[in-house]
Design a protein around this motif. Structure first.
Motif, PDB file in Angstrom:
ATOM      1  N   MET A  55       0.860  -1.167   0.000  1.00 52.01           N
ATOM      2  CA  MET A  55       0.000   0.000   0.000  1.00 52.01           C
ATOM      3  C   MET A  55       0.909   1.234   0.000  1.00 52.01           C
ATOM      4  N   GLY A  56       0.742   2.060  -1.031  1.00 55.97           N
ATOM      5  CA  GLY A  56       1.596   3.223  -1.193  1.00 55.97           C
ATOM      6  C   GLY A  56       1.087   4.442  -0.438  1.00 55.97           C
ATOM      7  N   PRO A  57       1.863   5.509  -0.506  1.00 58.40           N
ATOM      8  CA  PRO A  57       1.450   6.738   0.191  1.00 58.40           C
ATOM      9  C   PRO A  57       0.177   7.356  -0.387  1.00 58.40           C
ATOM     10  N   ASP A  58      -0.034   7.189  -1.712  1.00 57.53           N
ATOM     11  CA  ASP A  58      -1.275   7.709  -2.305  1.00 57.53           C
ATOM     12  C   ASP A  58      -2.493   7.017  -1.720  1.00 57.53           C
ATOM     13  N   SER A  59      -2.386   5.716  -1.542  1.00 53.21           N
ATOM     14  CA  SER A  59      -3.506   4.964  -0.955  1.00 53.21           C
ATOM     15  C   SER A  59      -3.805   5.431   0.460  1.00 53.21           C
ATOM     16  N   MET A  60      -2.752   5.684   1.218  1.00 50.89           N
ATOM     17  CA  MET A  60      -2.948   6.142   2.595  1.00 50.89           C
ATOM     18  C   MET A  60      -3.607   7.518   2.631  1.00 50.89           C
ATOM     19  N   VAL A  61      -3.195   8.388   1.714  1.00 50.88           N
ATOM     20  CA  VAL A  61      -3.814   9.724   1.642  1.00 50.88           C
ATOM     21  C   VAL A  61      -5.298   9.590   1.354  1.00 50.88           C
ATOM     22  N   PHE A  62      -5.642   8.730   0.402  1.00 51.77           N
ATOM     23  CA  PHE A  62      -7.053   8.611   0.035  1.00 51.77           C
ATOM     24  C   PHE A  62      -7.877   7.874   1.088  1.00 51.77           C
ATOM     25  N   ILE A  63      -7.268   6.973   1.832  1.00 54.61           N
ATOM     26  CA  ILE A  63      -7.983   6.349   2.943  1.00 54.61           C
ATOM     27  C   ILE A  63      -8.302   7.400   4.001  1.00 54.61           C
ATOM     28  N   PHE A  64      -7.321   8.258   4.305  1.00 53.23           N
ATOM     29  CA  PHE A  64      -7.574   9.351   5.247  1.00 53.23           C
ATOM     30  C   PHE A  64      -8.670  10.267   4.718  1.00 53.23           C
ATOM     31  N   PHE A  94     -16.496  12.008  -1.626  1.00 53.06           N
ATOM     32  CA  PHE A  94     -16.302  10.664  -1.105  1.00 53.06           C
ATOM     33  C   PHE A  94     -16.075   9.673  -2.234  1.00 53.06           C
ATOM     34  N   PHE A  95     -16.901   9.751  -3.270  1.00 55.97           N
ATOM     35  CA  PHE A  95     -16.752   8.813  -4.379  1.00 55.97           C
ATOM     36  C   PHE A  95     -15.510   9.109  -5.217  1.00 55.97           C
ATOM     37  N   VAL A  96     -15.114  10.365  -5.314  1.00 56.40           N
ATOM     38  CA  VAL A  96     -13.858  10.694  -5.993  1.00 56.40           C
ATOM     39  C   VAL A  96     -12.686  10.097  -5.221  1.00 56.40           C
ATOM     40  N   TYR A  97     -12.703  10.227  -3.904  1.00 60.00           N
ATOM     41  CA  TYR A  97     -11.639   9.649  -3.082  1.00 60.00           C
ATOM     42  C   TYR A  97     -11.648   8.127  -3.163  1.00 60.00           C
ATOM     43  N   LEU A  98     -12.821   7.534  -3.169  1.00 57.42           N
ATOM     44  CA  LEU A  98     -12.926   6.085  -3.265  1.00 57.42           C
ATOM     45  C   LEU A  98     -12.351   5.591  -4.590  1.00 57.42           C
ATOM     46  N   MET A 110      -8.576   6.012  -4.530  1.00 60.82           N
ATOM     47  CA  MET A 110      -7.930   5.023  -3.686  1.00 60.82           C
ATOM     48  C   MET A 110      -7.839   3.685  -4.413  1.00 60.82           C
ATOM     49  N   ILE A 111      -8.937   3.274  -5.025  1.00 63.84           N
ATOM     50  CA  ILE A 111      -8.942   2.000  -5.753  1.00 63.84           C
ATOM     51  C   ILE A 111      -7.955   2.056  -6.914  1.00 63.84           C
ATOM     52  N   TYR A 112      -7.938   3.194  -7.616  1.00 60.75           N
ATOM     53  CA  TYR A 112      -7.009   3.344  -8.733  1.00 60.75           C
ATOM     54  C   TYR A 112      -5.561   3.285  -8.261  1.00 60.75           C
ATOM     55  N   SER A 113      -5.260   3.917  -7.149  1.00 62.82           N
ATOM     56  CA  SER A 113      -3.881   3.895  -6.654  1.00 62.82           C
ATOM     57  C   SER A 113      -3.500   2.514  -6.148  1.00 62.82           C
ATOM     58  N   LEU A 114      -4.449   1.762  -5.590  1.00 62.42           N
ATOM     59  CA  LEU A 114      -4.154   0.407  -5.159  1.00 62.42           C
ATOM     60  C   LEU A 114      -3.907  -0.511  -6.350  1.00 62.42           C
ATOM     61  N   VAL A 115      -4.704  -0.395  -7.385  1.00 61.56           N
ATOM     62  CA  VAL A 115      -4.544  -1.230  -8.573  1.00 61.56           C
ATOM     63  C   VAL A 115      -3.257  -0.852  -9.311  1.00 61.56           C
ATOM     64  N   LYS A 116      -2.998   0.422  -9.402  1.00 60.57           N
ATOM     65  CA  LYS A 116      -1.798   0.907 -10.094  1.00 60.57           C
ATOM     66  C   LYS A 116      -0.536   0.496  -9.341  1.00 60.57           C
ATOM     67  N   GLY A 117      -0.606   0.424  -8.033  1.00 57.67           N
ATOM     68  CA  GLY A 117       0.544   0.086  -7.221  1.00 57.67           C
ATOM     69  C   GLY A 117       0.936  -1.374  -7.278  1.00 57.67           C
ATOM     70  N   GLU A 118       0.039  -2.255  -7.698  1.00 54.74           N
ATOM     71  CA  GLU A 118       0.345  -3.704  -7.738  1.00 54.74           C
ATOM     72  C   GLU A 118       1.125  -4.083  -8.956  1.00 54.74           C
TER      73      GLU A 118
END
Length: 142
Positions: free
Chosen positions: A1-10, A127-131, A134-142
């Motif tokens: 999980m990258g820093p972008d994902s953490m930002v969007f979870i917050f 909320f939906f933009v952040y969601l 977050m999903i995009y950053s998680l998929v991109k990070g793998e």
């Protein structure tokens, strides 16, 4: 999980809290409209939350600045400007943003209710933009 994902979870957590706060505003204003709550107690409750709502939104946006998500910051700017406009333009003699003597006017109450619904819609869109981000950053990070 990258820093972008953490930002969007917050950001998801922050936008959820801001939505709950806005729903509380809507409930208090509708209780006032139905005479379940008197004007002074309603305004006292809401005035306590005006500055924390603006501060929460600004604080959440600062995390986007740290994460270099400038296009999402642009979505937050109009509401931040609105918060600061409302806080800085409180008339002298009023107890706060919500004044018990003025809120009895039906137009004033309706405008506060419309504002709360618009803010709720804005937070829901964010909320939906952040969601999605977050999903995009998680998929991109793998």
């Amino acid at each position: 999980m990258g820093p972008d994902s953490m930002v969007f979870i917050f950001e998801l957590i922050a936008s959820t809290l801001l939505m709950f706060l806005t729903v509380y505003f809507i409930i208090c204003l509708s209780d006032l409209e139905c005479d379940y709550l008197n004007a002074s107690s309603c305004c006292r409750k809401l005035n306590k939350l005006v500055v924390p709502e603006a501060a929460g939104h600004v604080f959440a946006t600062l995390f986007l600045i740290i994460g270099f998500h400038y296009w999402i910051i642009l979505l937050n700017v109009p509401l931040i400007v609105w918060h600061f406009y409302c806080i800085s333009h409180i008339p002298k003699g009023n107890t706060g943003r919500y004044d018990p003597t003025e809120i009895h006017n039906r137009n004033v109450l309706r405008n506060f209710q419309k504002e709360a619904f618009v803010k709720l819609a804005w937070y829901l869109i964010l909320f939906f933009v952040y969601l999605y981000s977050m999903i995009y950053s998680l998929v991109k990070g793998e």
